[in-house]
Motif scaffolding. Sequence first.
Motif, PDB file in Angstrom:
ATOM      1  N   MET A  91       0.831  -1.205   0.000  1.00  0.00           N
ATOM      2  CA  MET A  91       0.000   0.000   0.000  1.00  0.00           C
ATOM      3  C   MET A  91       0.865   1.255   0.000  1.00  0.00           C
ATOM      4  N   PRO A  97      -4.201  -0.002  -4.230  1.00  0.00           N
ATOM      5  CA  PRO A  97      -4.835   1.262  -3.837  1.00  0.00           C
ATOM      6  C   PRO A  97      -4.743   1.471  -2.318  1.00  0.00           C
ATOM      7  N   TYR A  98      -4.402   2.703  -1.949  1.00  0.00           N
ATOM      8  CA  TYR A  98      -4.250   3.034  -0.532  1.00  0.00           C
ATOM      9  C   TYR A  98      -5.628   3.197   0.103  1.00  0.00           C
ATOM     10  N   ASP A  99      -5.795   2.598   1.270  1.00  0.00           N
ATOM     11  CA  ASP A  99      -7.015   2.739   2.064  1.00  0.00           C
ATOM     12  C   ASP A  99      -6.581   2.953   3.512  1.00  0.00           C
ATOM     13  N   GLU A 100      -6.820   4.143   4.029  1.00  0.00           N
ATOM     14  CA  GLU A 100      -6.350   4.496   5.366  1.00  0.00           C
ATOM     15  C   GLU A 100      -6.918   3.564   6.439  1.00  0.00           C
ATOM     16  N   ASP A 101      -8.199   3.237   6.340  1.00  0.00           N
ATOM     17  CA  ASP A 101      -8.817   2.342   7.328  1.00  0.00           C
ATOM     18  C   ASP A 101      -8.193   0.950   7.270  1.00  0.00           C
ATOM     19  N   LEU A 102      -7.961   0.463   6.057  1.00  0.00           N
ATOM     20  CA  LEU A 102      -7.347  -0.860   5.906  1.00  0.00           C
ATOM     21  C   LEU A 102      -5.929  -0.854   6.464  1.00  0.00           C
ATOM     22  N   GLU A 103      -5.183   0.215   6.199  1.00  0.00           N
ATOM     23  CA  GLU A 103      -3.827   0.292   6.728  1.00  0.00           C
ATOM     24  C   GLU A 103      -3.836   0.268   8.262  1.00  0.00           C
ATOM     25  N   ARG A 104      -4.711   1.049   8.872  1.00  0.00           N
ATOM     26  CA  ARG A 104      -4.794   1.062  10.346  1.00  0.00           C
ATOM     27  C   ARG A 104      -5.173  -0.318  10.875  1.00  0.00           C
TER      28      ARG A 104
END
Length: 135
Positions: A91, A97-104
């Motif tokens: 990511m 694709p970057y997803d802030e919620d998924l990264e957290r």
Amino acid sequence: MRPNSGQTETQNTSRRYGEVLHVRFSSVELERLRTIADGESVTVSEVIRRLVRIEAGFLPTATGEVRPAIEQATDQLRRVGVNFNQAVRAMNEGRVPYDEDLERALIAVGELVRRFREELKAMIARPRKRREVKA
């Protein structure tokens, strides 16, 4: 790291555990601890450490038949952690694709996996063998 840098086994143990505590026992208590240590071929210190860990809410030391299963679980958790790191890296590098919620979520789950793996590793840490007393 230099092989056999002159450190004694006690110095190596101090580095691993960090702190030393002096405790007094009655002769009956100490004899019972020695009996347990002799039966498990470990030091009295290791017996006391195991008892304290259990009382303090840590996971118990894995011995006997359960040890291989804990070792296998520890290795599997290491692999899971590697996969989480690869997903976050992908990511961050823009390969997905970057997803802030998924990264957290990935970071949080990865941290849980790391902490649980550390607890399992503590369960299978090799204790010092009791040295034979020279007559």
